[in-house]
Design a protein around this motif. Structure first.
Motif, PDB file in Angstrom:
ATOM      1  N   UNK A  52       0.793  -1.296   0.218  1.00  0.00           N
ATOM      2  CA  UNK A  52       0.083   0.024   0.040  1.00  0.00           C
ATOM      3  C   UNK A  52       0.826   1.090  -0.008  1.00  0.00           C
ATOM      4  N   UNK A  68      -0.921   0.021  -9.064  1.00  0.00           N
ATOM      5  CA  UNK A  68      -2.478  -0.131  -9.264  1.00  0.00           C
ATOM      6  C   UNK A  68      -3.161   1.123  -8.543  1.00  0.00           C
ATOM      7  N   UNK A 113     -16.063  -0.737   2.464  1.00  0.00           N
ATOM      8  CA  UNK A 113     -16.153  -2.024   1.974  1.00  0.00           C
ATOM      9  C   UNK A 113     -15.058  -2.480   1.362  1.00  0.00           C
ATOM     10  N   UNK A 152     -11.505  -2.260  -1.106  1.00  0.00           N
ATOM     11  CA  UNK A 152     -10.913  -1.651  -2.388  1.00  0.00           C
ATOM     12  C   UNK A 152     -11.967  -2.403  -3.302  1.00  0.00           C
ATOM     13  N   UNK A 157     -10.606  -2.170  -9.078  1.00  0.00           N
ATOM     14  CA  UNK A 157      -9.062  -1.762  -9.318  1.00  0.00           C
ATOM     15  C   UNK A 157      -8.761  -1.170 -10.768  1.00  0.00           C
ATOM     16  N   UNK A 207      -9.942  -7.484   5.195  1.00  0.00           N
ATOM     17  CA  UNK A 207     -10.467  -7.571   3.715  1.00  0.00           C
ATOM     18  C   UNK A 207      -9.488  -8.625   3.235  1.00  0.00           C
ATOM     19  N   UNK A 243      -8.501 -10.483  -0.538  1.00  0.00           N
ATOM     20  CA  UNK A 243      -8.390 -10.141  -2.469  1.00  0.00           C
ATOM     21  C   UNK A 243      -7.580 -11.421  -2.929  1.00  0.00           C
ATOM     22  N   UNK A 276      -5.606 -12.595  -6.246  1.00  0.00           N
ATOM     23  CA  UNK A 276      -5.071 -12.315  -7.420  1.00  0.00           C
ATOM     24  C   UNK A 276      -4.644 -13.354  -8.203  1.00  0.00           C
ATOM     25  N   UNK A 296      -3.098 -10.576 -13.360  1.00  0.00           N
ATOM     26  CA  UNK A 296      -4.338  -9.615 -13.162  1.00  0.00           C
ATOM     27  C   UNK A 296      -4.433  -8.814 -11.916  1.00  0.00           C
ATOM     28  N   UNK A 297      -5.207  -7.647 -11.968  1.00  0.00           N
ATOM     29  CA  UNK A 297      -5.492  -6.922 -10.738  1.00  0.00           C
ATOM     30  C   UNK A 297      -6.278  -7.927  -9.653  1.00  0.00           C
ATOM     31  N   UNK A 298      -5.915  -7.583  -8.388  1.00  0.00           N
ATOM     32  CA  UNK A 298      -6.689  -8.349  -7.330  1.00  0.00           C
ATOM     33  C   UNK A 298      -8.099  -8.063  -7.515  1.00  0.00           C
ATOM     34  N   UNK A 344     -11.617  -8.004  -4.899  1.00  0.00           N
ATOM     35  CA  UNK A 344     -12.044  -8.193  -3.709  1.00  0.00           C
ATOM     36  C   UNK A 344     -12.940  -9.480  -3.482  1.00  0.00           C
ATOM     37  N   UNK A 379     -15.164  -8.588   2.494  1.00  0.00           N
ATOM     38  CA  UNK A 379     -14.890  -7.309   3.280  1.00  0.00           C
ATOM     39  C   UNK A 379     -15.347  -7.134   4.516  1.00  0.00           C
ATOM     40  N   UNK A 380     -15.066  -6.420   5.331  1.00  0.00           N
ATOM     41  CA  UNK A 380     -15.478  -6.151   6.815  1.00  0.00           C
ATOM     42  C   UNK A 380     -15.515  -7.767   7.557  1.00  0.00           C
ATOM     43  N   UNK A 394      -4.443 -12.414  -0.460  1.00  0.00           N
ATOM     44  CA  UNK A 394      -4.109 -11.196   0.355  1.00  0.00           C
ATOM     45  C   UNK A 394      -4.952 -10.957   1.331  1.00  0.00           C
ATOM     46  N   UNK A 428      -5.912  -7.620   4.088  1.00  0.00           N
ATOM     47  CA  UNK A 428      -5.610  -6.115   4.233  1.00  0.00           C
ATOM     48  C   UNK A 428      -6.293  -5.697   5.375  1.00  0.00           C
ATOM     49  N   UNK A 449      -3.110   4.051   7.741  1.00  0.00           N
ATOM     50  CA  UNK A 449      -1.997   3.297   7.010  1.00  0.00           C
ATOM     51  C   UNK A 449      -2.449   1.969   6.663  1.00  0.00           C
ATOM     52  N   UNK A 450      -2.570   1.894   5.226  1.00  0.00           N
ATOM     53  CA  UNK A 450      -3.210   0.649   4.833  1.00  0.00           C
ATOM     54  C   UNK A 450      -1.894  -0.406   4.967  1.00  0.00           C
ATOM     55  N   UNK A 457      -0.975  -4.914   3.931  1.00  0.00           N
ATOM     56  CA  UNK A 457      -1.275  -5.987   3.152  1.00  0.00           C
ATOM     57  C   UNK A 457      -0.400  -6.935   3.812  1.00  0.00           C
ATOM     58  N   UNK A 490       1.537 -10.812   3.656  1.00  0.00           N
ATOM     59  CA  UNK A 490       2.669 -11.199   2.499  1.00  0.00           C
ATOM     60  C   UNK A 490       1.941 -11.969   1.610  1.00  0.00           C
TER      61      UNK A 490
END
Lengths: 117, 109
Positions: A47, A95, A102, A104, A107, B33, B35, B37, B41-43, B45, B48-49, B86, B88, B97-98, B100, B102
């Motif tokens: 991040x 990204x 809720x 990210x 993307x 949260x 994700x 991947x 490709x992009x991650x 979600x 959540x919560x 991942x 998060x 401060x977000x 993730x 490893x």
């Protein structure tokens, strides 16, 4: 539908800066934060920071403070990330992601930044 | 700095149940949260919560939380679930401060 479209791949020399854009569509740009995340080759997600398009408030990850600048242009629903003083360790896919309570949830496709002399 | 700890890899056969853990001191106070991947490709979600599943995510994906550990469970793993996962969360002891974990490589044998 919600989309985040990022600018194309970049090749930069060490010490240079790079600016990546992220154009949002399909929702009200000012309703959600934009977060930036990077992934070095073969590595995990990291991040980098976020910007509030509504207030222009920003926060960067502590280890990037002073080197990462986040901005936005609400007239064109676009967020920008500028990384300065690039080194080879900054070679990564960058990204943008829409962020809210809720998570990210959408993307961008990612932008490869290669730092090489 | 705040860290989230995940196992590097999990391997199992199709139809089995995968459980991927994520540990962090602030997880009792901050949502987690998850994700997914896939290569190149992009991650995406998937939770959540801690426990909520976004629309379009299969019901076999679920999340749970207990103390300083959150868990992503995939019931009846399928070949298409092979990916990196991942967790998060965030450190809000100062400014947001977000962070993730490893990442965990899920291999479906």
């Amino acid at each position: 539908q919600v989309q985040l479209m990022q600018s194309g791949a970049e090749v930069k020399k060490p010490g240079a800066s790079v600016k990546v854009s992220c154009k949002a569509s399909g929702y009200t740009f000012t309703d959600f934060h934009i977060h930036w995340v990077r992934q070095a080759p073969g590595q995990g997600l990291e991040w980098l920071g976020w910007i509030s398009p509504a207030s222009d408030g920003t926060t960067s990850a502590k280890r990037f403070q002073g080197r990462v600048t986040l901005t936005r242009d609400t007239s064109i629903s676009t967020a920008y990330m500028d990384v300065s003083r690039l080194t080879s360790d900054d070679t990564a896919v960058y990204f943008c992601a829409r962020g809210g309570e809720n998570g990210f949830d959408f993307w961008g496709q990612g932008t490869l930044v290669t730092v090489s002399s | 700095s705040y860290e989230l700890t995940q196992p590097p890899s999990v391997s199992l056969s199709p139809g089995q149940t995968a459980r991927i853990t994520c540990s962090g001191d602030a997880l009792p106070k901050q949502y987690a949260y998850w994700y997914q991947q896939k290569p190149g490709q992009a991650p995406v979600l998937v939770i959540y919560k801690d426990t909520e599943r976004p629309s379009g995510i299969p019901e076999r994906f679920s999340g749970s939380s207990s103390g300083t550990t959150v868990t992503l469970t995939i019931s009846g793993v399928q070949a298409e679930d092979e990916a990196d996962y991942y967790c998060q969360s965030a450190d809000i002891s100062g400014t947001y401060q977000g962070v993730f974990g490893g990442g965990t490589k899920l291999t479906v044998l």
